[in-house]
Design a protein around this motif. Structure first.
Motif, PDB file in Angstrom:
ATOM      1  N   GLU A  62       0.807  -1.221   0.000  1.00  0.00           N
ATOM      2  CA  GLU A  62       0.000   0.000   0.000  1.00  0.00           C
ATOM      3  C   GLU A  62       0.843   1.276   0.000  1.00  0.00           C
ATOM      4  O   GLU A  62       0.415   2.308  -0.520  1.00  0.00           O
TER       5      GLU A  62
ATOM      6  N   THR B  79      -2.875   4.069  10.174  1.00  0.00           N
ATOM      7  CA  THR B  79      -2.637   3.198  11.319  1.00  0.00           C
ATOM      8  C   THR B  79      -3.790   3.403  12.306  1.00  0.00           C
ATOM      9  O   THR B  79      -4.180   2.496  13.032  1.00  0.00           O
TER      10      THR B  79
ATOM     11  N   CYS C 239      -2.167  -2.001   4.788  1.00  0.00           N
ATOM     12  CA  CYS C 239      -0.834  -1.984   4.135  1.00  0.00           C
ATOM     13  C   CYS C 239      -0.615  -3.165   3.212  1.00  0.00           C
ATOM     14  O   CYS C 239       0.219  -3.097   2.319  1.00  0.00           O
TER      15      CYS C 239
ATOM     16  N   GLY D 130       0.222   4.728   3.071  1.00  0.00           N
ATOM     17  CA  GLY D 130      -0.393   4.502   4.375  1.00  0.00           C
ATOM     18  C   GLY D 130      -0.896   5.780   5.030  1.00  0.00           C
ATOM     19  O   GLY D 130      -1.705   5.737   5.957  1.00  0.00           O
TER      20      GLY D 130
END
Ligand code: CIR
Length: 260
Positions: free
Chosen positions: A71, A171, A255, A121
């Motif tokens: 990713e 994240t 990811c 990301g």
């Protein structure tokens, strides 16, 4: 399927290489177990395929320990793709490795030439905008270059901030459908999701924020029961995938694939 924000026909993944045990990480949480990671990766790919999508599995790259996290090397939009320029020096070469596959799948491919940096990301695409979090891997100049590329194509780019100590913007968040974002409280507190419906990860389950909505499924890392229950009670079909090995090197659900 009525919501194009999660309707995907194709995903690109890359098999983990044995060198993945040397992948980048913010803190030492032990060495990832390569065999276990391969098993989890196979479950991930199987779940993507189960939705009817085609999954293009690229071969492992020994020279690039983090290359399983495809990713970060490219951004796939509706009608074009943009090759990224990772801020981690050891990951810069991953872009050339994925370029051919991207070009085979998109008629229109752009590239971030630099000097700025930007990693996939840090980019959350929603139907109304492309949100890009500045981070240790994505700087203002990288964001500006992406804006120059996609603004003329009609995409609204909004620059936001990845929380300090967090690797990537995604994240801490993911898109569940056109209107709904799953986020940690710390990220949502920044106000960046105003106008969206936001579901929060359960207390202590911040690592569950990185999921992907892929066709009918929400793929989420296993081991976060409260957040999984929250998603299920909101009507999402949740598939828990083992992520303990990738988590040791700061990787998660988003990811591991490029989706379009
Ligand atoms: C890295 O530090 O670059 C890898 N070890 C983890 C990358 C995870 N990618 C992502 O969240 N998009």
């Amino acid at each position: 399927m009525t919501d194009p924000s999660y309707e995907f026909f194709t995903a690109i993944t890359r098999k983990p290489s044995k060198s993945v045990i040397s992948g980048l990480r913010a803190e030492d949480r032990g060495k990832p177990d390569f065999s276990k990671m391969c098993i989890d990766h196979a479950s991930y790919v199987a779940a993507l395929r189960e939705t009817g999508a085609k999954v293009l599995e690229l071969p492992a790259l020994q020279a690039f320990p983090d290359s399983v996290f495809v990713e970060d090397a490219a951004l796939c939009l509706k009608d074009c793709a943009v090759l990224m320029r990772p801020g981690a020096p050891s990951r810069l070469g991953e872009v050339a490795e994925i370029a051919a596959s991207i070009r085979e799948n998109f008629d229109s491919v752009f590239e971030i030439k630099g000097p700025g940096f930007i990693e996939g990301g840090d980019i959350l695409t929603t139907p109304r905008e492309v949100l890009v979090g500045k981070s240790a891997r994505t700087n203002a100049s990288g964001v500006a270059e992406l804006r120059e590329i996609i603004a003329p194509l009609g995409y609204a780019l909004r620059e936001v901030q990845t929380p300090p100590e967090v690797l990537h913007f995604k994240t801490d968040c993911s898109l569940l459908d056109a209107e709904t974002i799953l986020s940690t409280r710390r990220l949502d507190a920044s106000g960046c999701f105003e106008g969206y419906r936001v579901l929060h990860t359960a207390e202590g389950e911040e690592a569950a924020a990185n999921t992907i909505r892929f066709n009918q499924l929400v793929l989420m890392p296993a081991g976060f029961p409260k957040t999984a229950a929250l998603l299920r009670s909101n009507g999402y079909e949740v598939r828990e995938i083992g992520n303990a090995e990738c988590a040791k090197i700061d990787g998660g659900m988003s990811c591991l694939s490029l989706r379009f």
